[in-house]
Design a protein around this motif. Structure first.
Motif, PDB file in Angstrom:
ATOM      1  N   LYS A  97       0.841  -1.213   0.000  1.00  0.00           N
ATOM      2  CA  LYS A  97       0.000   0.000   0.000  1.00  0.00           C
ATOM      3  C   LYS A  97       0.871   1.255   0.000  1.00  0.00           C
ATOM      4  CE  LYS A  97      -4.144  -1.765   2.341  1.00  0.00           C
ATOM      5  NZ  LYS A  97      -4.943  -1.685   3.588  1.00  0.00           N
ATOM      6  N   GLN A  98       1.937   1.213   0.756  1.00  0.00           N
ATOM      7  CA  GLN A  98       2.856   2.354   0.790  1.00  0.00           C
ATOM      8  C   GLN A  98       3.474   2.609  -0.587  1.00  0.00           C
ATOM      9  OE1 GLN A  98       3.427   4.534   3.327  1.00  0.00           O
ATOM     10  NE2 GLN A  98       1.749   3.428   4.355  1.00  0.00           N
ATOM     11  N   GLN A  99       3.739   1.535  -1.329  1.00  0.00           N
ATOM     12  CA  GLN A  99       4.284   1.658  -2.680  1.00  0.00           C
ATOM     13  C   GLN A  99       3.291   2.388  -3.592  1.00  0.00           C
ATOM     14  OE1 GLN A  99       7.510   1.062  -2.704  1.00  0.00           O
ATOM     15  NE2 GLN A  99       7.666  -0.792  -3.954  1.00  0.00           N
ATOM     16  N   LEU A 100       2.019   2.067  -3.425  1.00  0.00           N
ATOM     17  CA  LEU A 100       0.980   2.710  -4.242  1.00  0.00           C
ATOM     18  C   LEU A 100       0.903   4.205  -3.938  1.00  0.00           C
ATOM     19  CD1 LEU A 100       0.190  -0.251  -4.842  1.00  0.00           C
ATOM     20  CD2 LEU A 100      -2.204   0.451  -4.676  1.00  0.00           C
ATOM     21  N   ILE A 101       0.986   4.531  -2.667  1.00  0.00           N
ATOM     22  CA  ILE A 101       0.924   5.949  -2.265  1.00  0.00           C
ATOM     23  C   ILE A 101       2.121   6.705  -2.832  1.00  0.00           C
ATOM     24  CG2 ILE A 101       1.036   7.524  -0.289  1.00  0.00           C
ATOM     25  CD1 ILE A 101      -0.495   5.298   1.308  1.00  0.00           C
ATOM     26  N   LYS A 102       3.302   6.098  -2.760  1.00  0.00           N
ATOM     27  CA  LYS A 102       4.517   6.729  -3.296  1.00  0.00           C
ATOM     28  C   LYS A 102       4.402   6.969  -4.801  1.00  0.00           C
ATOM     29  CE  LYS A 102       8.130   5.164  -0.111  1.00  0.00           C
ATOM     30  NZ  LYS A 102       9.332   4.302   0.005  1.00  0.00           N
ATOM     31  N   ALA A 106      -4.215   7.848  -5.964  1.00  0.00           N
ATOM     32  CA  ALA A 106      -5.074   8.482  -4.957  1.00  0.00           C
ATOM     33  C   ALA A 106      -6.525   8.016  -5.021  1.00  0.00           C
ATOM     34  CB  ALA A 106      -5.038  10.010  -5.126  1.00  0.00           C
ATOM     35  N   ARG A 107      -6.982   7.602  -6.233  1.00  0.00           N
ATOM     36  CA  ARG A 107      -8.389   7.195  -6.373  1.00  0.00           C
ATOM     37  C   ARG A 107      -8.469   5.948  -7.259  1.00  0.00           C
ATOM     38  NH1 ARG A 107     -12.501  12.088  -7.551  1.00  0.00           N
ATOM     39  NH2 ARG A 107     -13.958  10.496  -6.822  1.00  0.00           N
ATOM     40  N   GLY A 108      -9.588   5.248  -7.133  1.00  0.00           N
ATOM     41  CA  GLY A 108      -9.827   4.080  -7.976  1.00  0.00           C
ATOM     42  C   GLY A 108      -9.145   2.811  -7.492  1.00  0.00           C
ATOM     43  N   TYR A 109      -8.482   2.885  -6.298  1.00  0.00           N
ATOM     44  CA  TYR A 109      -7.785   1.719  -5.760  1.00  0.00           C
ATOM     45  C   TYR A 109      -8.779   0.797  -5.055  1.00  0.00           C
ATOM     46  CZ  TYR A 109      -5.572  -0.842  -1.922  1.00  0.00           C
ATOM     47  OH  TYR A 109      -5.206  -1.800  -1.028  1.00  0.00           O
ATOM     48  N   LYS A 110      -8.614  -0.503  -5.294  1.00  0.00           N
ATOM     49  CA  LYS A 110      -9.407  -1.493  -4.565  1.00  0.00           C
ATOM     50  C   LYS A 110      -8.446  -2.492  -3.937  1.00  0.00           C
ATOM     51  CE  LYS A 110     -13.703  -1.345  -7.205  1.00  0.00           C
ATOM     52  NZ  LYS A 110     -14.669  -2.113  -8.035  1.00  0.00           N
ATOM     53  N   GLN A 111      -8.653  -2.748  -2.662  1.00  0.00           N
ATOM     54  CA  GLN A 111      -7.741  -3.659  -1.953  1.00  0.00           C
ATOM     55  C   GLN A 111      -7.777  -5.055  -2.556  1.00  0.00           C
ATOM     56  OE1 GLN A 111      -7.207  -3.128   2.274  1.00  0.00           O
ATOM     57  NE2 GLN A 111      -7.343  -5.347   2.608  1.00  0.00           N
ATOM     58  N   LEU A 134      -4.085  -2.465 -10.383  1.00  0.00           N
ATOM     59  CA  LEU A 134      -4.101  -1.977  -8.993  1.00  0.00           C
ATOM     60  C   LEU A 134      -5.173  -0.916  -8.771  1.00  0.00           C
ATOM     61  CD1 LEU A 134      -0.257  -1.634  -8.409  1.00  0.00           C
ATOM     62  CD2 LEU A 134      -1.747  -3.531  -7.755  1.00  0.00           C
ATOM     63  N   ALA A 135      -5.417  -0.087  -9.803  1.00  0.00           N
ATOM     64  CA  ALA A 135      -6.416   0.985  -9.653  1.00  0.00           C
ATOM     65  C   ALA A 135      -6.968   1.341 -11.024  1.00  0.00           C
ATOM     66  CB  ALA A 135      -5.790   2.224  -9.002  1.00  0.00           C
ATOM     67  N   LYS A 136      -8.224   1.717 -11.034  1.00  0.00           N
ATOM     68  CA  LYS A 136      -8.882   2.121 -12.286  1.00  0.00           C
ATOM     69  C   LYS A 136      -9.515   3.496 -12.119  1.00  0.00           C
ATOM     70  CE  LYS A 136     -10.317  -2.471 -13.937  1.00  0.00           C
ATOM     71  NZ  LYS A 136     -11.504  -3.316 -14.240  1.00  0.00           N
ATOM     72  N   GLY A 137      -9.268   4.377 -13.117  1.00  0.00           N
ATOM     73  CA  GLY A 137      -9.971   5.649 -13.129  1.00  0.00           C
ATOM     74  C   GLY A 137     -11.395   5.446 -13.620  1.00  0.00           C
ATOM     75  N   GLY A 196     -24.975  14.910 -14.736  1.00  0.00           N
ATOM     76  CA  GLY A 196     -23.938  13.942 -15.100  1.00  0.00           C
ATOM     77  C   GLY A 196     -23.128  13.534 -13.881  1.00  0.00           C
ATOM     78  N   LYS A 197     -22.233  12.591 -14.082  1.00  0.00           N
ATOM     79  CA  LYS A 197     -21.429  12.071 -12.978  1.00  0.00           C
ATOM     80  C   LYS A 197     -19.960  12.319 -13.275  1.00  0.00           C
ATOM     81  CE  LYS A 197     -21.005   7.900 -10.126  1.00  0.00           C
ATOM     82  NZ  LYS A 197     -21.422   6.484  -9.996  1.00  0.00           N
ATOM     83  N   GLU A 198     -19.307  12.993 -12.362  1.00  0.00           N
ATOM     84  CA  GLU A 198     -17.893  13.349 -12.556  1.00  0.00           C
ATOM     85  C   GLU A 198     -17.029  12.096 -12.583  1.00  0.00           C
ATOM     86  OE1 GLU A 198     -15.814  16.267  -9.941  1.00  0.00           O
ATOM     87  OE2 GLU A 198     -15.416  14.528  -8.693  1.00  0.00           O
ATOM     88  N   GLY A 199     -15.964  12.153 -13.380  1.00  0.00           N
ATOM     89  CA  GLY A 199     -15.007  11.063 -13.420  1.00  0.00           C
ATOM     90  C   GLY A 199     -13.742  11.439 -12.669  1.00  0.00           C
ATOM     91  N   PHE A 200     -12.770  10.519 -12.673  1.00  0.00           N
ATOM     92  CA  PHE A 200     -11.510  10.810 -11.985  1.00  0.00           C
ATOM     93  C   PHE A 200     -10.402   9.942 -12.575  1.00  0.00           C
ATOM     94  CE2 PHE A 200     -13.833   7.646  -9.472  1.00  0.00           C
ATOM     95  CZ  PHE A 200     -12.936   6.588  -9.455  1.00  0.00           C
ATOM     96  N   THR A 201      -9.170  10.385 -12.391  1.00  0.00           N
ATOM     97  CA  THR A 201      -8.002   9.594 -12.771  1.00  0.00           C
ATOM     98  C   THR A 201      -7.475   8.886 -11.532  1.00  0.00           C
ATOM     99  OG1 THR A 201      -6.401  11.344 -12.318  1.00  0.00           O
ATOM    100  CG2 THR A 201      -7.408  11.327 -14.511  1.00  0.00           C
ATOM    101  N   VAL A 202      -6.581   7.930 -11.736  1.00  0.00           N
ATOM    102  CA  VAL A 202      -6.037   7.204 -10.579  1.00  0.00           C
ATOM    103  C   VAL A 202      -5.157   8.109  -9.722  1.00  0.00           C
ATOM    104  CG1 VAL A 202      -6.181   4.945 -11.677  1.00  0.00           C
ATOM    105  CG2 VAL A 202      -4.098   6.308 -11.926  1.00  0.00           C
TER     106      VAL A 202
END
Length: 534
Positions: A97-102, A106-111, A134-137, A196-202
């Protein structure tokens, strides 16, 4: 036999154990507790190729599991490449998890994504690599445009559903009871636009959604916006509901069997329904729609709404070359067939054919069924149309026929010229006022000077506003003409005969042979014929 150094290297004392070959060393490693370590093939080979005086050699090394996080260029996907441990530590969930943060996720992550990847450490051989998401926008979801939900049957819908006889045949002149409403009846419900529904990047960037298009509910005559719900339209009178742009109106309906000498001309503030025919020389005028279930012969119909004639319109040529039958609508015109008639409307829809007619459509002239127009136009003249669609234009004899498209463009250019003249006059006035302002600045009397400058300034402001309005008008005219010319199209689905003279704005094409299915358009200042391909 083997010892582990502090730096993670696995050592072999070659003096004490005197290994006979490289194969022996590797086999011994595989049987030892260091079997999952990374074998240093080069070091072992180098020793046996050229033995040295060194007491120990490096035969393997321990490596912990590693995770490399990659983010796609569009930042909509993060993937991980996990290299499994070789004699070292496996990668635990918290460290991963720390690797992902580094990496900036920030978003779209699922454990569950990460757990699934880490599980490979217990299923694959040491040193192998495993890849996983690991994560999807999330892409933005555009809003839905506002739409109208009719709550009543309109006159047009009713007329498209003739009454069934008991034997299963259709009575084209009996449409049953008209759809009518009483005061207070709910006509339309408006479904509001959604944001509409806002999107996001990872990496956590927000992606804006496009909101749905919205419009105001239009209350036509005989209707009002509900006092309790601004999204509902209700009737204020008894009558028949008729669709208009973004709303409805309710027309008082006048129904008559035949319009003839006995009935007299009809002039009505609402809509008129003629259940049979309109006879020669008779006139029907309506502020709403006109519907004729039979035929119109040498009659004159004028409506501010739409005109629908279930059968045909038939006229003849008068001594002054004008036509005896006239159908004029501010809305759309629908009819079965036409002969020797003047027809003018916003859109004109003729089901079968038009022969020797004078026709003027602000937008579309279509001859034939809606889905695949195969109708015929021959003789007469198309005075103006933005677009013409038919199966066959002209006839086999090659008799002359004239089609004018975007004729209204000449009016636009004339108005444009007038705007330029007005703008030139305005500029002259501004130049004169500027000169007067410079003279006023030389006046020695302070009060008089102040009054003069104020008066000239007010006049300047007036002419500046006028110039701005003229420039805006010129821009609109230019765009309007461009759109008209760009969209102008003569679409022929069967054959374009010889003898047809086609005018698109100020360009002319005369056909001297038959053309197969084609589109005739204005391209780069020239009329071109494009053949259709299946």
């Amino acid at each position: 036999m083997f010892k582990l150094a502090h730096n993670g290297n696995v050592l072999l004392d070659v003096i004490e154990h005197s290994p006979p070959s490289a194969a022996f060393v590797i086999e011994a490693l595989e049987r030892s507790k260091f079997c999952e370590c990374r074998v240093d093939q080069e070091s072992i080979k180098a020793y046996f190729d050229a033995p040295s005086n060194e007491r120990t050699i490096v035969v393997a090394s321990k490596h912990d599991a590693t995770l490399v996080v990659a983010i796609s260029d569009d930042k909509m996907l993060a993937t991980g490449e996990l290299t499994l441990a070789q004699g070292g530590k496996v990668l635990d969930l918290d460290t991963a998890k720390q690797q992902l943060i580094k990496a900036g996720i920030a978003r779209g992550y699922k454990q569950a994504f990460l757990e699934q990847l880490l599980q490979q450490q217990f299923e694959l051989p040491a040193g192998h690599t495993a890849k996983g998401i690991l994560a999807k926008g999330r892409l933005p979801v555009d809003g839905l445009s506002s739409r109208l939900i009719p709550q009543v049957q309109t006159l047009k819908e009713r007329l498209n559903a003739p009454k069934l006889r008991e034997d299963g045949t259709v009575d084209m002149r009996d449409f049953g009871k008209l759809a009518s409403v009483e005061p207070g009846a709910l006509l339309i419900q408006q479904q509001p636009a959604t944001p509409g529904k806002e999107g996001f990047t990872v990496t956590g960037d927000s992606l804006s959604a496009k909101p749905g298009e919205s419009f105001s509910l239009v209350a036509g005559e005989g209707t009002e916006i509900s006092k309790t719900n601004p999204l509902e339209l209700v009737s204020t009178i008894s009558g028949v509901p008729v669709e208009i742009t973004n709303g409805m109106r309710v027309d008082d309906i006048y129904t008559i069997k035949d319009v003839n000498v006995k009935s007299g001309h009809v002039n009505f503030d609402g809509s008129v329904i003629v259940t049979q025919n309109i006879e020669p020389g008779m006139k029907v005028t309506a502020k709403g729609d006109i519907t004729v279930l039979g035929t119109v012969e040498s009659g004159e119909l004028t409506a501010q709404g739409n005109i629908t004639i279930k059968q045909g319109v038939i006229g003849h040529q008068l001594d002054d070359k004008s036509l005896s039958c006239k159908i004029i609508s501010a809305g759309d015109i629908h009819l079965s067939h036409a002969q020797y008639s003047f027809i003018s409307g916003n859109n004109i829809f003729i089901e079968r054919q038009a022969s020797h007619c004078m026709m003027k459509a602000t937008r579309l002239l279509q001859v034939g069924q809606k889905d695949n127009p195969q109708g015929k136009i021959f003789g007469g003249e198309v005075l103006d149309a933005g677009m013409v669609i038919a199966g066959e234009i002209g006839n086999e004899s090659g008799a002359k026929m004239l089609i004018n498209m975007v004729a209204s463009g000449k009016d636009i250019t004339e108005e444009t010229d007038n705007c330029f003249k007005e703008l030139a006059k305005t500029d002259e006035q501004l130049d004169t006022l500027q000169a007067a302002l410079e003279k006023a600045d030389l006046v020695k009397d302070a009060d008089k000077k102040k009054q003069l400058i104020a008066k000239i300034g007010a006049t300047q402001q007036h002419y500046c506003q006028q110039a701005e309005q003229l420039e805006q008008r010129l821009s609109k005219l230019e765009h309007h003409l461009h759109d008209l010319l760009n969209n102008a199209n003569l679409a022929v689905n069967q054959v374009l005969h010889s003898g047809v003279e086609i005018h698109i704005f100020d360009k002319v094409l005369k056909t001297n042979r038959n053309y197969p299915p084609c589109n005739v358009k204005l391209q780069e200042g020239k009329i071109e014929v494009e053949f259709k391909t299946n």
